[in-house]
Motif scaffolding. Structure first.
Motif, PDB file in Angstrom:
ATOM      1  N   PHE A 172      -7.031  -3.399  -4.396  1.00 37.68           N
ATOM      2  CA  PHE A 172      -7.453  -3.618  -3.265  1.00 37.68           C
ATOM      3  C   PHE A 172      -6.911  -4.452  -2.266  1.00 37.68           C
TER       4      PHE A 172
ATOM      5  N   VAL B  48      -4.047  -1.943  -1.041  1.00 39.22           N
ATOM      6  CA  VAL B  48      -4.520  -0.897  -0.102  1.00 39.22           C
ATOM      7  C   VAL B  48      -4.938  -1.437   1.307  1.00 39.22           C
ATOM      8  N   ASN B  49      -5.594  -2.506   1.213  1.00 38.58           N
ATOM      9  CA  ASN B  49      -6.109  -3.163   2.531  1.00 38.58           C
ATOM     10  C   ASN B  49      -4.956  -3.444   3.452  1.00 38.58           C
TER      11      ASN B  49
ATOM     12  N   ILE C  43      -3.626  -0.344   4.841  1.00 40.67           N
ATOM     13  CA  ILE C  43      -4.352   0.099   6.124  1.00 40.67           C
ATOM     14  C   ILE C  43      -4.107  -0.454   7.379  1.00 40.67           C
TER      15      ILE C  43
ATOM     16  N   ILE D 233      -4.740   7.459   4.344  1.00 42.39           N
ATOM     17  CA  ILE D 233      -5.887   6.486   4.101  1.00 42.39           C
ATOM     18  C   ILE D 233      -6.947   7.238   3.143  1.00 42.39           C
ATOM     19  N   THR D 234      -7.367   8.393   3.442  1.00 45.03           N
ATOM     20  CA  THR D 234      -8.350   9.205   2.770  1.00 45.03           C
ATOM     21  C   THR D 234      -7.688   9.318   1.357  1.00 45.03           C
TER      22      THR D 234
ATOM     23  N   LEU E 153      -5.650   7.724  -0.442  1.00 49.93           N
ATOM     24  CA  LEU E 153      -5.788   6.348  -1.076  1.00 49.93           C
ATOM     25  C   LEU E 153      -7.246   5.883  -1.302  1.00 49.93           C
ATOM     26  N   PHE E 154      -7.987   6.079  -0.587  1.00 51.39           N
ATOM     27  CA  PHE E 154      -9.549   5.794  -0.840  1.00 51.39           C
ATOM     28  C   PHE E 154     -10.031   6.797  -2.191  1.00 51.39           C
ATOM     29  N   PHE E 155      -9.645   8.017  -1.967  1.00 52.06           N
ATOM     30  CA  PHE E 155     -10.168   8.768  -2.963  1.00 52.06           C
ATOM     31  C   PHE E 155      -9.434   8.423  -4.472  1.00 52.06           C
TER      32      PHE E 155
ATOM     33  N   GLN F  37     -10.534   4.323  -5.283  1.00 53.67           N
ATOM     34  CA  GLN F  37     -11.869   4.019  -4.653  1.00 53.67           C
ATOM     35  C   GLN F  37     -12.754   3.106  -5.837  1.00 53.67           C
TER      36      GLN F  37
ATOM     37  N   MET G  55     -10.979  -0.353  -5.997  1.00 53.25           N
ATOM     38  CA  MET G  55     -11.267  -1.191  -4.747  1.00 53.25           C
ATOM     39  C   MET G  55     -12.532  -1.789  -4.860  1.00 53.25           C
ATOM     40  N   VAL G  56     -13.558  -1.188  -5.116  1.00 55.12           N
ATOM     41  CA  VAL G  56     -15.010  -1.560  -4.901  1.00 55.12           C
ATOM     42  C   VAL G  56     -15.114  -2.605  -6.172  1.00 55.12           C
TER      43      VAL G  56
END
Length: 277
Positions: A197, A200-201, A204, A255-256, A258-260, A263, A266-267
């Motif tokens: 998290f 990645v944060n 971004i 960014i998309t 990385l989120f995929f 995710q 990160m959550v």
């Protein structure tokens, strides 16, 4: 009666989620179709234009320095992610596991610093970078981003470390492990969600930033994506918005991805860092 109320509540939740999804996805869809809309305006009388083109994407790569801006932005975001994550994790471990003079005051100072927006220190940052000859330098921007991410990150990671059982460290100390070995072999493997998290944060933030990049960078070969795209529009008399939309779509791709990919971590990391301690 209770069953009917439960169904109504569930229906209401689904309606809210659907409406929220529409409000979120519609601008994204509009920008994507706008980037393939012929002409220089994003305005279209139809939701989906009659004809779509990739000319704007071709123009970005052939007639602008878009690839250079992309490379500069990736360099800044990557090194900021590495440096800031290292600083945050080591500082959070020290605040969580050690007791030393000024510990409480240091934590409170970082908590207070989060209350003030970063741009309040723009003049001070500009003068400081000028004095140490890091103005118009990528490393100056990297240091600004890395330092600015420490207060929030330290509190979040400290909360996660506080929730890890101390018995693991005590057992390792009995086996003769040093603090460095405990940190690397025990704390780090157990902290993967919060590390993902934070990393990645911190990638971004610099990737999307415009204000500090605009303040620090001056040379044409040092521009980031946000600065380059803004000045491209400005130089063309505030036109070429379809080209700008094409650039914005390409900006969102890393960014998309990385989120995929991350995710779940990160959550999990965000929930754990917020709840533990």
């Amino acid at each position: 009666m209770k069953k009917r109320k439960s169904k109504f509540t569930l229906l209401l939740i689904y309606i809210i989620l659907i409406v929220t999804a529409v409000f979120i996805l519609f601008p994204v869809f509009w920008i994507i179709t706008g980037s393939m809309n012929p002409g220089s305006t994003l305005y279209s009388s139809q939701l989906i234009p009659d004809s779509l083109t990739l000319t704007h994407y071709k123009h970005l790569f052939e007639d602008t320095n878009y690839l250079l801006w992309y490379r500069n932005t990736f360099k800044i975001a990557f090194w900021c992610m590495i440096i800031s994550t290292l600083l945050i994790v080591t500082a959070a471990y020290a605040f969580s596991r050690f007791r030393f003079t000024g510990r409480k005051q240091g934590l409170m100072a970082m908590l207070v610093l989060q209350m003030f927006p970063g741009f309040m220190g723009m003049i001070a940052i500009y003068i400081l970078l000028l004095q140490i000859d890091l103005l118009d330098n990528h490393w100056g921007l990297i240091l600004v981003y890395s330092g600015g991410s420490i207060p929030f990150g330290v509190w979040l990671v400290k909360g996660y470390f506080d929730g890890l059982p101390r018995s693991l460290e005590e057992a390792a100390k009995l086996d003769g492990a040093s603090h460095v070995k405990i940190f690397m072999k025990i704390m780090m493997p157990l902290s993967k969600p919060i590390l993902v998290f934070i990393a990645v944060n911190n990638f971004i933030g610099p990737w999307m930033d415009f204000i500090f990049a605009r303040l620090v960078l001056r040379s044409g070969d040092k521009k980031t994506l946000a600065v380059g795209l803004f000045e491209m529009i400005q130089e063309n008399g505030n036109s070429e918005f379809t080209v700008f939309a094409a650039g914005a779509v390409l900006v969102a791709i890393p960014i998309t991805i990385l989120f995929f990919i991350f995710q779940n971590q990160m959550v999990e990391g965000l929930k754990a860092g917020a709840n533990k301690g």
